[in-house]
Each structure stands twice: as C-alpha cells, then as structure tokens.
Design a protein around this motif. Structure first.
Motif, PDB file in Angstrom:
ATOM      1  N   TYR A 138      -4.659   2.317  -4.863  1.00  0.00           N
ATOM      2  CA  TYR A 138      -3.446   1.330  -4.937  1.00  0.00           C
ATOM      3  C   TYR A 138      -3.000   0.593  -6.003  1.00  0.00           C
ATOM      4  CZ  TYR A 138      -2.782  -3.417  -2.591  1.00  0.00           C
ATOM      5  OH  TYR A 138      -1.868  -4.510  -1.529  1.00  0.00           O
ATOM      6  N   GLY A 139      -3.538   1.195  -7.244  1.00  0.00           N
ATOM      7  CA  GLY A 139      -2.740   0.739  -8.683  1.00  0.00           C
ATOM      8  C   GLY A 139      -3.598  -0.082  -9.631  1.00  0.00           C
ATOM      9  N   LEU A 140      -4.947  -0.488  -8.977  1.00  0.00           N
ATOM     10  CA  LEU A 140      -5.345  -1.005  -9.701  1.00  0.00           C
ATOM     11  C   LEU A 140      -6.391  -0.696 -10.667  1.00  0.00           C
ATOM     12  CD1 LEU A 140      -7.429  -2.822  -6.626  1.00  0.00           C
ATOM     13  CD2 LEU A 140      -5.848  -4.629  -8.094  1.00  0.00           C
ATOM     14  N   TYR A 141      -6.479   0.289 -10.683  1.00  0.00           N
ATOM     15  CA  TYR A 141      -6.745   1.573 -11.804  1.00  0.00           C
ATOM     16  C   TYR A 141      -5.548   1.865 -12.419  1.00  0.00           C
ATOM     17  CZ  TYR A 141     -11.861  -0.254 -10.989  1.00  0.00           C
ATOM     18  OH  TYR A 141     -12.976  -1.190 -10.887  1.00  0.00           O
ATOM     19  N   GLN A 142      -5.631   2.643 -13.597  1.00  0.00           N
ATOM     20  CA  GLN A 142      -4.781   4.344 -13.756  1.00  0.00           C
ATOM     21  C   GLN A 142      -6.148   5.245 -14.200  1.00  0.00           C
ATOM     22  OE1 GLN A 142      -1.168   3.683 -13.704  1.00  0.00           O
ATOM     23  NE2 GLN A 142      -2.616   1.863 -12.964  1.00  0.00           N
ATOM     24  N   PRO A 143      -5.537   6.259 -13.398  1.00  0.00           N
ATOM     25  CA  PRO A 143      -6.286   7.368 -13.257  1.00  0.00           C
ATOM     26  C   PRO A 143      -6.742   8.111 -15.303  1.00  0.00           C
ATOM     27  CG  PRO A 143      -4.313   8.320 -12.312  1.00  0.00           C
ATOM     28  CD  PRO A 143      -4.451   7.030 -12.707  1.00  0.00           C
ATOM     29  N   ASP A 144      -7.915   8.853 -15.159  1.00  0.00           N
ATOM     30  CA  ASP A 144      -7.997   9.510 -16.886  1.00  0.00           C
ATOM     31  C   ASP A 144      -6.703  10.162 -16.903  1.00  0.00           C
ATOM     32  OD1 ASP A 144      -9.531   7.242 -17.714  1.00  0.00           O
ATOM     33  OD2 ASP A 144     -11.147   8.428 -17.092  1.00  0.00           O
ATOM     34  N   ALA A 145      -6.776  11.334 -15.820  1.00  0.00           N
ATOM     35  CA  ALA A 145      -6.250  12.507 -15.287  1.00  0.00           C
ATOM     36  C   ALA A 145      -5.805  12.671 -14.081  1.00  0.00           C
ATOM     37  CB  ALA A 145      -7.073  13.435 -16.014  1.00  0.00           C
ATOM     38  N   GLY A 146      -4.726  13.150 -14.015  1.00  0.00           N
ATOM     39  CA  GLY A 146      -4.917  14.005 -12.578  1.00  0.00           C
ATOM     40  C   GLY A 146      -3.595  12.951 -12.170  1.00  0.00           C
ATOM     41  N   THR A 147      -3.477  13.818 -10.678  1.00  0.00           N
ATOM     42  CA  THR A 147      -1.716  13.292 -10.454  1.00  0.00           C
ATOM     43  C   THR A 147      -1.392  12.247  -9.274  1.00  0.00           C
ATOM     44  OG1 THR A 147      -1.173  15.486 -10.250  1.00  0.00           O
ATOM     45  CG2 THR A 147      -0.112  14.660 -12.111  1.00  0.00           C
ATOM     46  N   ILE A 148      -0.711  12.042  -8.918  1.00  0.00           N
ATOM     47  CA  ILE A 148      -0.076  11.573  -6.702  1.00  0.00           C
ATOM     48  C   ILE A 148       0.880  11.643  -6.403  1.00  0.00           C
ATOM     49  CG2 ILE A 148      -0.691   9.397  -5.641  1.00  0.00           C
ATOM     50  CD1 ILE A 148      -2.162   7.467  -7.482  1.00  0.00           C
ATOM     51  N   HIS A 149       0.935  12.572  -5.494  1.00  0.00           N
ATOM     52  CA  HIS A 149       2.261  13.224  -5.177  1.00  0.00           C
ATOM     53  C   HIS A 149       2.596  12.303  -3.391  1.00  0.00           C
ATOM     54  CE1 HIS A 149       1.707  16.183  -7.332  1.00  0.00           C
ATOM     55  NE2 HIS A 149       3.132  16.129  -7.740  1.00  0.00           N
ATOM     56  N   ILE A 150       3.923  11.841  -3.214  1.00  0.00           N
ATOM     57  CA  ILE A 150       3.782  11.005  -1.738  1.00  0.00           C
ATOM     58  C   ILE A 150       4.853  12.014  -1.909  1.00  0.00           C
ATOM     59  CG2 ILE A 150       4.571   9.365  -0.385  1.00  0.00           C
ATOM     60  CD1 ILE A 150       2.893   7.575  -2.527  1.00  0.00           C
ATOM     61  N   ASP A 151       4.841  12.865  -0.759  1.00  0.00           N
ATOM     62  CA  ASP A 151       5.949  13.958   0.762  1.00  0.00           C
ATOM     63  C   ASP A 151       6.323  14.847  -0.514  1.00  0.00           C
ATOM     64  OD1 ASP A 151       5.390  12.188   2.499  1.00  0.00           O
ATOM     65  OD2 ASP A 151       7.207  11.402   2.825  1.00  0.00           O
ATOM     66  N   GLY A 152       5.334  14.576  -1.743  1.00  0.00           N
ATOM     67  CA  GLY A 152       5.409  16.014  -2.298  1.00  0.00           C
ATOM     68  C   GLY A 152       6.122  15.672  -3.356  1.00  0.00           C
ATOM     69  N   ASN A 153       6.527  14.477  -3.316  1.00  0.00           N
ATOM     70  CA  ASN A 153       7.299  13.615  -4.989  1.00  0.00           C
ATOM     71  C   ASN A 153       5.885  12.968  -5.632  1.00  0.00           C
ATOM     72  OD1 ASN A 153      10.026  14.536  -4.129  1.00  0.00           O
ATOM     73  ND2 ASN A 153       9.454  12.495  -2.500  1.00  0.00           N
ATOM     74  N   PRO A 154       6.106  13.532  -7.365  1.00  0.00           N
ATOM     75  CA  PRO A 154       5.268  12.632  -8.143  1.00  0.00           C
ATOM     76  C   PRO A 154       5.150  11.771  -7.515  1.00  0.00           C
ATOM     77  CG  PRO A 154       6.265  14.175  -9.729  1.00  0.00           C
ATOM     78  CD  PRO A 154       6.618  14.273  -7.971  1.00  0.00           C
ATOM     79  N   VAL A 155       4.677  10.392  -8.312  1.00  0.00           N
ATOM     80  CA  VAL A 155       4.408   8.789  -8.228  1.00  0.00           C
ATOM     81  C   VAL A 155       3.588   8.532  -9.372  1.00  0.00           C
ATOM     82  CG1 VAL A 155       5.204   8.652  -6.295  1.00  0.00           C
ATOM     83  CG2 VAL A 155       3.263   8.432  -6.192  1.00  0.00           C
TER      84      VAL A 155
END
Lengths: 516, 357
Positions: free
Chosen positions: A59-76
C-alpha cells in the motif's frame, strides 16, 4: 460532477522477493505472492510473521529494501498510499481512518473530491446513491461517530470501492466485530468477490479463513511457507505450517525439568477472578466470563493472539478498571502488585524523565528513599545505580533521560522496577519484548526466582515458547473467552488451534491444569 | 517543553539557553518596532534600562511589579507541570484579593499576625475554590480546563465589579472601590524609602517551597508524572485524578495568595482593575522560566522591570505601553518556537557552522 478517473482493469498483482528490515530485525526475507481479482486470498501467520509489513509495502506505507511489484506484468513503484489508490488498491486497517465528527458523505469527499466547489447536498445524494447501489443500508448523512464498529468498517470498504479500488486489503477485519457482524461481513466479501474485486484477508481465525478464502498463504519468520487452495487446506495443516517446528526436542526436556511442584506447602490462593466480564471501549465484549485462581509460588500463563482481551484482563487484575460483571478478589494491596505493561512507552515509562525518576515511579512512597517528607537524592542515585548494575541497563547514569535509551534497555529498566521489591503479585505482559536472547533468559530467570520466593506471577504472552518455558499451567484467551486450560505437557498444536478459535480438542486436555 | 530537569538543579540552567535566546530575539524585534514607529531604538533602550534597573528606586519598583508575577507564575508552573492548562490565574488572583479584602475591612483586627494568617489563608482557599470549579468540571465532566478557566476569569471580574459597586464599596460611596485597609493588616515595608514589602520575600520563599515540592517530594513527583504521561502514572499505581485535583487546588491557591499580597502590600484597596492581566503575563513568565520555580524568578523580575520600563517610555517618549504586551507575546511565541525540533536542529547547524575554522 465527474466520477474519479477510471482505473484500467487490473487482473493480478505479483510481489517478487520482497525484503524489509527494521534495524536488526528482518521482518521480510524474500516474500513471493500473487494476488488475483475475483478471489479472496487469506494471509495467515503468528504475530510478527510479517503479514502487516507486507501489506504496508503493497500500500506504499513502507518501501521494500529489495524486491519488485508487478501489476499485470508491468513493474510499478508504489511510493505512497496516494499512488496505491491510483493503482486501484484499498486498505482497511484495524484502526479506521475516518473522521468521526464528519458525516459518511463528507468522509467520502476526503481525497476523492475533484471539483473546486463542494455542494454538500448533491454530494450526499451521490454518495447515498452509490451506497444504495451496493445494497447496503447506511445513511450517508449520519455522523461517523454515531455508527457502530461494523458500519464504520463497511464505510471504509465502500470508500475504497468509491475510489475505484480493484483490490481490497483487510487487516484483521473480524477482530473488532461481533459474531453476527462477522457473518454479514463475510457475506459482503463474497458479493465483492463475485463483482470481480480481489481481496486480501488477514486473520488469525482459521474457521472464517477456511469459510471465505479461495487461496491461503502462510507466513512464518518473514517468508511464505506455502500457498494452498482452500480445497487442500485444513486446520491441522495450516496450524503446522504456522507454528513450524516451534518446539525443538531439547526445549521439551527443559519444560519438564522446570515443572511445578504442586505439593508446595506454603502455596495459597492470592487472587481469584470470578466470572469477570468487561466491555471494550468501542462496544463489543472484551472479556466474557473469565474465572481463574492465582496461587502464590506459581507462574500462571495467559496465551492468545494479540487483542483477545489481554489488555482488559490486566487492567482488571491491577484494579485500574472495574469489571462490568463478576469480581476480582485480591487481599493484597495495590502497592504489592507489580506490573510490566504491554506498551512500555505509553504505559510503562515517562520518556522525558531520567532513569532514576522512572525507577522511582512505583517506589515514590518508599520511606527508604526519603528523609522526612523529602526525597534523598543521594540515596535515590545509589538505588538507581544498584538496579542499573543488577539488570545490566546500558546508560550514562541515573540522570540520563529514558528517551535516549534503546528499546531493550528501556525494557530492562521496566523489569528492574517491577521485580525490585519482590511484589506479592507480578503481572508481566510480553516481558521479553525487544530483548536479545541473553537478556530474555535473564528475565526468565527473574520470574522463576520470584516463583521460588513464593510470589505469584501472571504471565501474559503472545509467545508460546515463553509460556511453555515458564508456566506451570496456562489458559488460552480467544475473543475474550477462555478456550481451554493447558500445561507444558499439552501438545503445542492443540494450544495453537485454541489460539485461532478452534475447539474440537481432545477432552483430556481441556481440564488439565485446573486441579493444579 | 523539556522536563528532563529531574532531580538535578544544574541541568535546569543548561536548559535555559533557548529562553535567553528567545529573549534576545524578542528584544531586538521590540526595538525594531520602536524604530519603525519613528523613535530612536538606542534612546529607548537607554531609557528602559535606566527605568527598569537604573538605580535603587528603579530596582525596588521593578521588584515590586514582579511580586504578583511570582505568585501567578508559580500557579501556572504547578498546573502546567501537571499537564493542566490553567489559563485562569487571573480570575483566581482576583477572587483571592476579594476574599482577603472582605476580611480586611470587615473585621476589627487587633494583631497583624492574626490578620496575616487569616487573610492569606482566606485568599488561598478562595483561589482554590475558583480553580477547583474548573478542576471538578475537568475531572468529572470532561470539560476542557482552557475554556472553563477563561470563563471563570470573566465571572471573577464581574464578581469583583459587583462587590466594589455594592457590598464592598467605600463608605464615601464615590468610586467603585473598597475602603482602604487599616494599617494593622498591611504588609510591612522592609526597605525604608521604597514601596518594597514583605510579600516579595514571601514570593521568593514560596518559589523555593514549590521547587522542593515538585522536585524533592513524592506528591510533587506525582504531579510531574501525570503531566508527562498520565497512563504510565496510572499503571505505576498513582491516582491520576486525585493528583490532578491537588495540583489545580494548589495552583489556584497560589494565585489567590498573590491577590492578597497585592491588596495588602501595594494597593491597600480592591477595585475593578486590580489585575492588569497578571494571570496572562504569568504564562509568559512560567514558560520563560521553563516551568521551573527557581528559573522563573529571574523571568518574573525581568517582566516586572519591563513593566516599569515601558511606563517610563510612555512618559518620556510617548510610546504606547502596548509595546510591553508586544514583547511579552513575542517572548511566548519565540520560546515556544524554539521548542520545536526543527528550530533546534537549525540552531545546532548554525552553531556548528560558526565553530568551523
């Protein structure tokens, strides 16, 4: 009045190898998770397994130290909740983000209003229409303060839907609800699922998880242990996944070794709780018909997930709140009851006060630290120095403000204050929270020492290992009720199931310990 | 506000740096205002220093003006330490003055000692009753003490006004004021040729007393504890409500005592404007003293001197006494501003900058 910008349809969210640390604590160690629209995805795990952290990252309250988030295959990159909302996410937290003094419609306007001029009547009519369309019976003109907890939750969900959310995250949504409200919430979630909304459902309660979910992921120690379709899941498998091999063999022997000596002659009943019931401030029942006896020379455990009624139980035992029903009999004066509270900076310590003053907090009336009506500063400093040394509190000295100490040292200070003077009753709530292994072991030794000196300890802990290591007998709280009594011989799986609200236990365990 | 002062006095004076800085900034801004009004700031500064602290007479007059501020400042200090925002020291001061005047003019006193004890006790109790109303509303009805104490100020003012127009009006019946207090009940003047009276020393004595109470006794420790974290105090077994009521009664009592000292030491009569806002200036005094009863003494003396100084400005240069109020307001704003973490960090950065070779 244009509706908020329409989001492109979303079909899946993929979290890949998410890492997150807070200081030296690794909250998430490479989490992979796939969420889909039109299904309910349950997240299970013990306290501190990483569920909430993961969702706060999504939900964007924390930022990950590493790793990625994809929505419908697009990195966000979700750098803020505003971005998360834009991407079609909604988050209903345990503490609602509604403004009590505003109406339902006005709450919808916060962050959703697009035009410069606000027309209250038209806006309210529009919100009412939106609510009615979804078959809910909430008056958009009501002030939020006048709604029940269940209705507030519904407003939160509707608010997210109004912002075109395609995914809803619900963090322990049922923990604040009555059983009837839980049923209607589950029905509403089912409707949403059919409407193509994706739902993340965080809960400790297995029955409702098995009832509503399509898929279930279990987190343990910051990792996803496994994801199962509901058809392959049952309580035994899920409990085993959540607890892992929490209890190695060696520890088992230790439990037996520290087993109680029930035949102790000097043991007597020091506190009796007699069908105690208490209300939560928000309305529901926090404690329901709780009865137990606390004896001198024992460590009585209270297990259960957070928010099962521990807070209210502790306040009742300490005499800080009167129960609505039932009674607490305790011949011991409040001066003889020590307490290690759950929230050290809110309930335990005064941040701006010095180490010495904080130690003085529950010993202010001790005649040893005074000359006549006045404090004796030198004796107080010596008293503080003694406890600092004895409990290995790392600080510059008695005059250092407590807010400059690390969390672990603050906790040690709290323990020093509560245990010093050996109160007849000690109420300890998660006493080893934030301590390293050695310091935690020292605390456990202190509690055992109190027991040997024929003091009574009520240990309230969400950490089952701690309960098993220290208690002679314990009970499990769930939704303000005692689910069962147990002793260190009770299999941990049984206790784990009680903690999640599943009865169906072997009868020979339910009475165990009552005769202790 | 930092309350880390704790049991050591030394650390308190280290904490006063922001107050001194705030005062310096407030003075500069005040003189700028004078310059903007078309007067010479240097001449104004000279006159103010001369009138405030120039000679023996000026000094004793400044001390005299500081006396009511000592009492009301202590009242504010005790309440604020307990986390109670008592804005009503002004009303409590007036009610104390009213009670003491009533006793002073209605009873045929035969010994100054008996008059002192009875009148000061009556003033203390009357102030306590006045703050006790706000305290009871706060503890049992959850009424904000900020609102109730401000309202009670207005009621106290009206009550004094009614009394000096009616039951307590002087026998002559000319002005809305009470009769003069008989010699017997007045506070002694200790330094010949000046108006400085024993109430000043009572005020200093009470500053030490309140300091001992707050930092050296269990009841005072409880007051500070509930002010900082009532929840932790409750878990430590303290009765938050009882402590809050005690603090508020003491606060009102101290302000009321100030009212007695003012009528028995300076005015010798009660009239409507017995307080030109001492209870409000007291907030500036208490904050400038960082809620420490001893550090508050120089703050009270300073504001007393400021009062004399602005009067002199008005006499000699025709500058409005409103200036004093501007400086007081500036001090409050700047002291509070210096409390903010951002300003402190900013200050720290600049100090480092100046230290660089």
């Amino acid at each position: 009045m244009n509706p908020p910008a329409v989001n492109p349809p979303v079909h899946n969210i993929h979290l890949h190898h998410i890492h997150k640390s807070f200081g030296s604590i690794q909250a998430l160690r490479g989490v992979d998770l796939t969420l889909r629209t039109g299904e309910v995805h349950a997240l299970l795990g013990q306290n501190g397994a990483g569920k909430s952290t993961l969702m706060k990252i999504l939900y964007g309250l924390y930022q990950p130290d590493a790793g990625t988030i994809h929505i419908d295959g697009n990195p966000v990159v979700i750098e803020s909740p505003a971005r998360a909302i834009q991407l079609g996410l909604g988050f209903v937290q345990q503490h609602f983000s509604l403004v009590d003094s505003l109406t339902v419609a006005e709450n919808f306007a916060i962050g959703a209003l697009r035009q410069r001029i606000f027309h209250p009547a038209r806006w309210q009519a529009r919100i009412q229409h939106f609510i009615d369309e979804r078959g809910m019976s909430i008056d958009a003109g009501t002030r939020v303060a006048d709604l029940s907890v269940g209705e507030k939750q519904r407003v939160e969900i509707l608010k997210a839907l109004f912002r075109q959310a395609r995914f809803l995250i619900l963090d322990e949504p049922t923990s604040v609800l009555s059983p009837a409200e839980v049923q209607s919430l589950l029905a509403e979630l089912d409707t949403l699922r059919q409407a193509g909304i994706g739902i993340v459902f965080i809960s400790h309660k297995l029955p409702e998880v098995l009832d509503i979910s399509d898929r279930i992921s279990v987190l343990r120690d910051g990792r996803v242990v496994g994801t199962l379709p509901v058809s392959e899941a049952d309580t035994a498998t899920l409990t085993a996944m959540m607890l892992g091999d929490a209890r190695p063999e060696g520890q088992m022997e230790k439990h037996i070794r520290v087993r109680p000596n029930p035949a102790s002659d000097s043991s007597h009943t020091i506190l009796v709780a007699e069908s105690v019931s208490m209300r939560r401030e928000t309305g529901g029942m926090a404690l329901n018909d709780i009865s137990f006896e606390l004896h001198s020379g024992e460590i009585l455990g209270v297990a259960g997930v957070d928010g099962s009624g521990q807070q209210e139980l502790v306040e009742a035992v300490l005499g800080l709140r009167q129960p609505e029903h039932g009674r607490i009999h305790c011949p011991v004066g409040p001066a003889q009851i020590g307490c290690i509270p759950a929230d050290r900076l809110r309930q335990g310590l005064i941040a701006a006060f010095s180490v010495a003053e904080n130690l003085l907090l529950s010993h202010a009336d001790s005649s040893e630290l005074r000359t006549g009506p006045f404090f004796a500063p030198r004796r107080i400093a010596r008293f503080a120095q003694k406890l600092i040394a004895e409990y290995h509190i790392v600080c510059r000295g008695p005059d250092q403000p407590v807010q400059e100490l690390s969390g672990g040292n603050q906790q040690k200070l709290l323990i020093a204050r509560a245990v010093h003077g050996e109160p007849l009753i000690l109420v300890a709530v998660n006493p080893t929270w934030g301590l390293d292994v050695a310091a935690a072991a020292a605390v456990h030794d202190r509690l055992r020492m109190l027991k040997q000196k024929n003091r009574a300890v009520l240990l309230v802990s969400t950490d089952l290992d701690e309960i098993y290591a220290l208690c002679d007998r314990f009970f499990v709280l769930y939704n303000g009720r005692i689910m069962g009594w147990a002793s260190p011989e009770t299999p941990i799986e049984v206790v784990g199931r009680w903690m999640m609200g599943i009865c169906g236990t072997p009868a020979d365990h339910t009475q165990n310990g009552r005769n202790g | 506000m930092s309350h880390s002062a704790g049991l050591k006095l030394r650390s308190v004076f280290a904490n006063l740096a922001p107050s001194v800085a705030a005062l310096a900034v407030a003075s500069i801004v005040g003189l700028l205002v004078i310059a903007m009004a078309g007067h010479s700031p240097f001449e104004a500064a000279r006159i103010m220093l001369q009138a405030g602290f120039g000679d023996r007479h000026a000094v004793t007059e400044s001390l005299l003006k500081a006396v009511p501020l000592l009492f009301t400042g202590l009242a504010v200090t005790v309440a604020f330490r307990a986390g109670i925002w008592n804005i009503g020291a002004d009303g409590q001061f007036m009610i104390g003055a009213l009670a003491a005047t009533y006793l002073g003019v209605h009873i045929q006193w035969t010994s100054p000692g008996a008059a002192f004890v009875s009148m000061s006790l009556a003033a203390f109790l009357a102030g306590s009753v006045w703050s006790g109303i706000a305290s009871a509303l706060r503890e049992w009805r959850h009424v904000s003490e900020v609102i109730s104490t401000i309202m009670l100020n207005l009621i106290a003012l009206q009550l004094v006004s009614f009394m000096v127009h009616g039951p307590l009006q002087e026998a002559a019946g000319t002005y809305p004021q009470s009769d003069r207090l008989p010699e017997m009940v007045r506070l002694a003047r200790w330094i010949p040729g000046t108006r400085l009276h024993s109430g000043f020393f009572l005020g200093l004595f009470l500053c030490v007393g309140v300091w001992l109470l707050l930092f050296r006794t269990p009841p005072g420790f409880r007051i500070r504890a509930i002010g900082q974290n009532p929840e932790a105090a409750r878990y430590a077994g303290m009765s938050v409500r009882r402590t809050a009521v005690t603090a508020m009664l003491l606060s009102g009592g101290l302000a009321g005592l100030g009212g007695y000292v003012e009528i028995a030491g300076v005015t010798y009569r009660l009239y409507e404007n017995i307080s030109p806002g001492y209870g409000f200036t007291a907030i500036a005094v208490a904050l400038l003293g960082r809620l420490h009863p001893l550090a508050m003494i120089p703050a009270a003396l300073l504001f007393g001197g400021l009062e004399s100084a602005t009067r002199a400005l008005q006499r000699t240069m025709g500058i409005s006494p409103v200036l004093a109020e501007i400086i007081q307001a500036l001090v409050i704003l700047i002291v509070v501003g210096f409390e903010s973490r951002r300003v402190r960090r900013w200050l720290a950065k600049w100090t480092v900058f100046f230290r660089q070779p």
